[in-house]
Structure formats: structure tokens, C-alpha cells
Write a protein that holds these residues in place. Sequence first.
Motif, PDB file in Angstrom:
ATOM      1  N   LEU A 143      -3.682   1.459 -10.353  1.00  0.00           N
ATOM      2  CA  LEU A 143      -4.510   2.298  -9.489  1.00  0.00           C
ATOM      3  C   LEU A 143      -5.307   3.317 -10.286  1.00  0.00           C
ATOM      4  N   ASP A 144      -6.518   3.578  -9.811  1.00  0.00           N
ATOM      5  CA  ASP A 144      -7.363   4.643 -10.355  1.00  0.00           C
ATOM      6  C   ASP A 144      -7.312   5.797  -9.359  1.00  0.00           C
ATOM      7  N   PRO A 145      -6.788   6.953  -9.745  1.00  0.00           N
ATOM      8  CA  PRO A 145      -6.642   8.048  -8.780  1.00  0.00           C
ATOM      9  C   PRO A 145      -7.952   8.452  -8.128  1.00  0.00           C
ATOM     10  N   ARG A 146      -9.062   8.294  -8.824  1.00  0.00           N
ATOM     11  CA  ARG A 146     -10.352   8.709  -8.282  1.00  0.00           C
ATOM     12  C   ARG A 146     -10.836   7.780  -7.173  1.00  0.00           C
ATOM     13  N   ARG A 147     -10.272   6.563  -7.113  1.00  0.00           N
ATOM     14  CA  ARG A 147     -10.732   5.580  -6.132  1.00  0.00           C
ATOM     15  C   ARG A 147      -9.841   5.507  -4.890  1.00  0.00           C
ATOM     16  N   LEU A 148      -8.779   6.307  -4.845  1.00  0.00           N
ATOM     17  CA  LEU A 148      -7.945   6.335  -3.651  1.00  0.00           C
ATOM     18  C   LEU A 148      -8.754   6.853  -2.467  1.00  0.00           C
ATOM     19  N   ALA A 149      -8.500   6.293  -1.297  1.00  0.00           N
ATOM     20  CA  ALA A 149      -9.261   6.664  -0.102  1.00  0.00           C
ATOM     21  C   ALA A 149      -8.721   7.959   0.490  1.00  0.00           C
ATOM     22  N   LEU A 150      -9.597   8.918   0.719  1.00  0.00           N
ATOM     23  CA  LEU A 150      -9.250  10.173   1.386  1.00  0.00           C
ATOM     24  C   LEU A 150      -9.819  10.110   2.803  1.00  0.00           C
ATOM     25  N   VAL A 151      -8.930  10.303   3.783  1.00  0.00           N
ATOM     26  CA  VAL A 151      -9.289  10.134   5.187  1.00  0.00           C
ATOM     27  C   VAL A 151      -8.996  11.429   5.933  1.00  0.00           C
ATOM     28  N   ASP A 152      -9.902  11.831   6.820  1.00  0.00           N
ATOM     29  CA  ASP A 152      -9.700  13.097   7.527  1.00  0.00           C
ATOM     30  C   ASP A 152      -8.809  12.927   8.747  1.00  0.00           C
ATOM     31  N   VAL A 153      -8.607  14.007   9.481  1.00  0.00           N
ATOM     32  CA  VAL A 153      -7.680  14.023  10.609  1.00  0.00           C
ATOM     33  C   VAL A 153      -8.089  13.056  11.711  1.00  0.00           C
ATOM     34  N   HIS A 154      -9.365  12.698  11.768  1.00  0.00           N
ATOM     35  CA  HIS A 154      -9.863  11.785  12.794  1.00  0.00           C
ATOM     36  C   HIS A 154      -9.867  10.328  12.333  1.00  0.00           C
ATOM     37  N   GLY A 155      -9.391  10.087  11.104  1.00  0.00           N
ATOM     38  CA  GLY A 155      -9.373   8.731  10.577  1.00  0.00           C
ATOM     39  C   GLY A 155     -10.661   8.319   9.900  1.00  0.00           C
ATOM     40  N   GLU A 156     -11.572   9.271   9.721  1.00  0.00           N
ATOM     41  CA  GLU A 156     -12.845   8.972   9.060  1.00  0.00           C
ATOM     42  C   GLU A 156     -12.698   9.141   7.548  1.00  0.00           C
ATOM     43  N   GLN A 157     -13.160   8.145   6.812  1.00  0.00           N
ATOM     44  CA  GLN A 157     -13.042   8.216   5.361  1.00  0.00           C
ATOM     45  C   GLN A 157     -14.091   9.156   4.780  1.00  0.00           C
ATOM     46  N   ILE A 158     -13.649  10.023   3.873  1.00  0.00           N
ATOM     47  CA  ILE A 158     -14.562  11.012   3.300  1.00  0.00           C
ATOM     48  C   ILE A 158     -14.696  10.888   1.787  1.00  0.00           C
ATOM     49  N   ALA A 159     -13.875  10.031   1.151  1.00  0.00           N
ATOM     50  CA  ALA A 159     -13.984   9.847  -0.305  1.00  0.00           C
ATOM     51  C   ALA A 159     -13.233   8.588  -0.700  1.00  0.00           C
ATOM     52  N   GLY A 160     -13.590   8.066  -1.872  1.00  0.00           N
ATOM     53  CA  GLY A 160     -12.874   6.927  -2.438  1.00  0.00           C
ATOM     54  C   GLY A 160     -13.350   5.578  -1.930  1.00  0.00           C
ATOM     55  N   ASP A 206      -3.960  18.066   6.860  1.00  0.00           N
ATOM     56  CA  ASP A 206      -4.174  17.179   8.002  1.00  0.00           C
ATOM     57  C   ASP A 206      -4.952  15.928   7.591  1.00  0.00           C
ATOM     58  N   CYS A 207      -5.024  15.677   6.292  1.00  0.00           N
ATOM     59  CA  CYS A 207      -5.701  14.498   5.765  1.00  0.00           C
ATOM     60  C   CYS A 207      -4.683  13.496   5.217  1.00  0.00           C
ATOM     61  N   HIS A 208      -5.183  12.310   4.885  1.00  0.00           N
ATOM     62  CA  HIS A 208      -4.335  11.272   4.315  1.00  0.00           C
ATOM     63  C   HIS A 208      -5.030  10.665   3.100  1.00  0.00           C
ATOM     64  N   LEU A 209      -4.240  10.425   2.071  1.00  0.00           N
ATOM     65  CA  LEU A 209      -4.684   9.639   0.922  1.00  0.00           C
ATOM     66  C   LEU A 209      -3.995   8.294   1.006  1.00  0.00           C
ATOM     67  N   ILE A 210      -4.735   7.201   0.799  1.00  0.00           N
ATOM     68  CA  ILE A 210      -4.136   5.878   0.876  1.00  0.00           C
ATOM     69  C   ILE A 210      -4.801   4.958  -0.140  1.00  0.00           C
ATOM     70  N   THR A 211      -4.040   4.000  -0.623  1.00  0.00           N
ATOM     71  CA  THR A 211      -4.592   3.051  -1.583  1.00  0.00           C
ATOM     72  C   THR A 211      -5.699   2.227  -0.924  1.00  0.00           C
ATOM     73  N   PRO A 212      -6.714   1.843  -1.694  1.00  0.00           N
ATOM     74  CA  PRO A 212      -7.811   1.051  -1.132  1.00  0.00           C
ATOM     75  C   PRO A 212      -7.363  -0.364  -0.775  1.00  0.00           C
ATOM     76  N   ASN A 252       0.837  -1.195   0.000  1.00  0.00           N
ATOM     77  CA  ASN A 252       0.000   0.000   0.000  1.00  0.00           C
ATOM     78  C   ASN A 252       0.872   1.246   0.000  1.00  0.00           C
ATOM     79  N   ILE A 253       0.268   2.351  -0.397  1.00  0.00           N
ATOM     80  CA  ILE A 253       0.968   3.635  -0.510  1.00  0.00           C
ATOM     81  C   ILE A 253       0.053   4.710   0.057  1.00  0.00           C
ATOM     82  N   SER A 254       0.643   5.690   0.743  1.00  0.00           N
ATOM     83  CA  SER A 254      -0.161   6.801   1.236  1.00  0.00           C
ATOM     84  C   SER A 254       0.614   8.106   1.130  1.00  0.00           C
ATOM     85  N   ALA A 255      -0.122   9.203   1.218  1.00  0.00           N
ATOM     86  CA  ALA A 255       0.464  10.544   1.226  1.00  0.00           C
ATOM     87  C   ALA A 255      -0.294  11.388   2.241  1.00  0.00           C
ATOM     88  N   LYS A 256       0.421  12.279   2.898  1.00  0.00           N
ATOM     89  CA  LYS A 256      -0.208  13.216   3.833  1.00  0.00           C
ATOM     90  C   LYS A 256      -0.430  14.523   3.096  1.00  0.00           C
TER      91      LYS A 256
END
Length: 224
Positions: free
Chosen positions: A56-73, A42-48, A35-39
Motif C-alpha cells: 500500500l501507498d499511504p498517499r493513495r488511501l481513500a479518505l471519505v467524509d461523513v456523508h460517504g463522499e470521497q475527498i482524497a486518494g 467523522d471521516c474514514h480512511l480505506i484501502t482503494p 481491505n482495511i479501514s480506520a475511523k
Amino acid sequence: MTQLPNTAVDEARNQIVRVGTSLFARGYVHASAGNISAKVGDCHLITPTDAPLGFLDPRRLALVDVHGEQIAGDRASKTLALHRRIYAADPTARFIIHTHSTHLVALTLTGVWSQDDVLPPLTPYYVMKVGHVPHIPYHRPGDPRVADLVTARIVDRAAGGTPIRAVLLERLGPVVWGPDPTAALAVLEELEETARLWLQTDRRPEPLPAHAIDELRSAFRAAW
């Protein structure tokens, strides 16, 4: 949550895809392992979870907020907790790569050099670009205890003045990080190639002598 500009998120998405494609093309990853992630802010993008890193499809990468809650992907990788803890423990970390690289996994099967240093300081570039790499005993993929062990290693090494850029998970491979994708890739590549050297030479080479390592510390600020 900090409002992120779309350009920053898009660039991070593209970086993750480029790195995944490169790793797959060169045989550092296979199937959906790793897996791969980027900060970003205060959010994180990580592979599903279960995503093949070479496709990988860039639109399907998981976007996670500062609390660890997923908000996209798509659903985030099961190792999200580990990535978040590394970012929290090392403020310089902005990009993380985890692979099941063949020679490094093989090293954990045949026996690492030591628990504090999975490989000896064989080459100057290993000392300068990689540094100390602790061994993390086996736990199932996604086990939250791994994050505790890795965080403790990061904190201990930083306190001792020799910060680490990587750990090696037993039977699962390396986790490396850096301030950007290029730096993280450099650590991974040098680490995997040194493992290959060590294994191919039947683990007989002598490490660099102490005076040579002292010279690297003096000339290049090597954190060894």
C-alpha cells in the motif's frame, strides 16, 4: 465535516499500511483480496479498490467524509458501505480488517459449526479474544445487502449483552473490528488460528464445557 489534523490522518494512513504489510508477510492476505479501514474523527480512511494490501501507498488511501463522499486518494474499496455501517452500529469500532484468510474461507466451504457461531468455543483465548462470530450467507462482493445483515447481527448481539467483534462472510472471509489496529489484529489472528485447529483436527474436538466458559466470564468478563 470536522476539520481533521494532518497528524491524525497521517498516523491512520501509516497504521493501515503497517497492518497490510504485516498481514501479507504472514500469509493472511494475498493479491488484492481484502481491505482495511480506520475511523478518524467523522471521516474514514480505506484501502482503494483492487489494492494489494502488502504494497500500500499511504498517499493513495481513500479518505471519505461523513456523508460517504470521497475527498482524497484513489477510488475507495467496493466494501466502503459495509465498513461505514459497522462503524455506525458499533461506537467502539475504530479499525476494521477484512481478509480472505485461507482457513476461514475453507470453513465456509466445508460447513460452519452454526449460523450464530462459526466455530465452537475450543480454547479459552478464543472465548476471551474473539467471542461469538455469526455466519453471513453468500452475496457478491460489495453487495449492499451484506451491510444490512451485518448491522442486524451487531445490534442483536449488543442488545443481548454479548457484543461481537467479527462476522464471517461465506466464501469471502472474516470482517473483524476493534478500537485500534492491535485489537482488530488480535481478533483476526485468534479467529484464523482457531479455524485452522478445527479443520486440522477433523472437527472432532469437544467445545469447552459450560462451567469453564462461566469461569472465563467471571474471571475475564468474556463476552460469550
